[in-house]
Design a protein around this motif. Structure first.
Motif, PDB file in Angstrom:
ATOM      1  N   GLU A   1       0.797  -1.226   0.000  1.00 28.55           N
ATOM      2  CA  GLU A   1       0.000   0.000   0.000  1.00 28.55           C
ATOM      3  C   GLU A   1       0.835   1.284   0.000  1.00 28.55           C
ATOM      4  O   GLU A   1       0.592   2.189  -0.781  1.00 28.55           O
ATOM      5  N   GLU A   2       1.817   1.343   0.902  1.00 33.34           N
ATOM      6  CA  GLU A   2       2.527   2.605   1.078  1.00 33.34           C
ATOM      7  C   GLU A   2       3.756   2.734   0.186  1.00 33.34           C
ATOM      8  O   GLU A   2       3.934   3.723  -0.506  1.00 33.34           O
ATOM      9  N   TRP A   3       4.625   1.739   0.232  1.00 31.61           N
ATOM     10  CA  TRP A   3       5.872   1.848  -0.528  1.00 31.61           C
ATOM     11  C   TRP A   3       5.692   1.428  -1.982  1.00 31.61           C
ATOM     12  O   TRP A   3       6.531   1.694  -2.805  1.00 31.61           O
ATOM     13  N   ARG A   4       4.611   0.716  -2.261  1.00 28.50           N
ATOM     14  CA  ARG A   4       4.306   0.228  -3.604  1.00 28.50           C
ATOM     15  C   ARG A   4       5.432  -0.650  -4.161  1.00 28.50           C
ATOM     16  O   ARG A   4       5.719  -0.649  -5.348  1.00 28.50           O
TER      17      ARG A   4
ATOM     18  N   LEU B   1      -5.374  -7.315  -6.578  1.00 32.27           N
ATOM     19  CA  LEU B   1      -6.184  -6.859  -7.720  1.00 32.27           C
ATOM     20  C   LEU B   1      -5.298  -6.430  -8.882  1.00 32.27           C
ATOM     21  O   LEU B   1      -5.604  -6.698 -10.052  1.00 32.27           O
ATOM     22  N   GLU B   2      -4.194  -5.762  -8.544  1.00 39.10           N
ATOM     23  CA  GLU B   2      -3.266  -5.332  -9.597  1.00 39.10           C
ATOM     24  C   GLU B   2      -2.661  -6.535 -10.302  1.00 39.10           C
ATOM     25  O   GLU B   2      -2.492  -6.538 -11.524  1.00 39.10           O
ATOM     26  N   LEU B   3      -2.328  -7.572  -9.521  1.00 37.83           N
ATOM     27  CA  LEU B   3      -1.771  -8.792 -10.120  1.00 37.83           C
ATOM     28  C   LEU B   3      -2.782  -9.454 -11.053  1.00 37.83           C
ATOM     29  O   LEU B   3      -2.425  -9.896 -12.145  1.00 37.83           O
ATOM     30  N   ALA B   4      -4.048  -9.497 -10.619  1.00 40.77           N
ATOM     31  CA  ALA B   4      -5.099 -10.109 -11.442  1.00 40.77           C
ATOM     32  C   ALA B   4      -5.285  -9.307 -12.738  1.00 40.77           C
ATOM     33  O   ALA B   4      -5.386  -9.889 -13.833  1.00 40.77           O
TER      34      ALA B   4
END
Length: 201
Positions: free
Chosen positions: A163-166, A172-175
C-alpha cells in the motif's frame, strides 16, 4: 571439564520424567521396549544413544552394540520430531536422515507426541509448585504475546510493501496485469494468424 556426562544425564532425567511417569503412555512405551535409537546431531561430536527398557530410558554417549535405528539431524530439527506428520517431509527435505528400522523413530515420535510437556512439572522440584506454576504461566503468556506481535508485524510489513511503498503489487493489480498479458497474447496470436494468411496468398 567434560560436558558429555552432564548433557546425557540431564537429557535422561528430562526424558524419563516426560515419558515414564505417565501411566497412560505405557502402551506407546512398550512398543519401544528393548529398542535402541541413536541420535547423531550435527552440533555434537558424539552420538546420543537412547536405550529403551520397560522401566526407564537410558541415554548414553558411548554404545558399542548395534542400534535398531540411527537418526542424523540437527538440534533445531529435533523438536519437530514431536509431530508425527513432520517425519516424511523432514526426510524428503534432507533435514532428517534415517538409517535402520524407520518404525523405531516413528514410535519414538508418537510417544513424544502423546507426552504432555508441562514446564511447571520440571521446575517444581527446584522452585516449588506455586512458583513453578507462576513461571510457566508467565512464560506461556509471554510466548503468546511475542507470537501475536510477530504476526501483527508481518501483516504491517505486508501492508507497507503493497500500500505505502508500492514495492509489491496488490492482489487486484496482479489479477489485472495477468488479464492484460492474456489479452496481449491473444492479440499477438491473431496477428500471427493474419500474417500467415497474407504470406500464404
Amino acid at each position: 571439564m567434560k560436558l558429555t556426562p552432564l548433557i546425557t544425564a540431564g537429557l535422561e532425567t528430562a526424558l524419563n520424567r516426560m515419558l515414564y511417569r505417565d501411566r497412560g503412555l505405557k502402551a506407546a512405551r512398550q512398543r519401544l521396549t528393548g529398542k535402541v535409537l541413536t541420535l547423531r546431531l550435527s552440533e555434537f561430536s558424539y552420538p546420543l544413544v537412547l536405550v529403551f527398557s520397560e522401566q526407564q530410558l537410558d541415554v548414553l554417549a558411548d554404545w558399542q552394540d548395534n542400534s535398531d535405528c540411527t537418526v542424523i539431524t540437527s538440534l533445531k530439527t529435533l523438536p519437530k520430531l514431536r509431530d508425527r506428520q513432520q517425519l516424511t517431509p523432514l526426510i524428503r527435505s534432507g533435514e532428517l536422515q534415517v538409517e535402520g528400522d524407520l518404525q523405531v523413530v516413528q514410535q519414538f515420535s508418537a510417544l513424544m507426541d502423546l507426552a504432555e510437556l508441562d514446564p511447571a512439572e520440571y521446575l517444581a522440584p527446584w522452585v516449588g509448585d506455586i512458583a513453578a506454576q507462576g513461571i510457566s504461566q508467565g512464560a506461556q503468556r509471554a510466548f503468546r504475546l511475542v507470537k501475536g506481535e510477530v504476526g501483527r508485524r508481518q501483516d504491517d510489513l505486508g501492508q507497507v510493501l503493497t500500500e505505502e511503498w508500492r514495492v509489491a503489487p496488490g492482489s487486484l493489480e496482479l489479477a489485472w496485469f495477468s488479464e492484460e498479458v492474456d489479452a496481449m497474447e491473444r492479440s499477438l496470436e491473431a496477428l500471427n494468424a493474419r500474417l500467415a494468411q497474407l504470406e500464404a496468398k
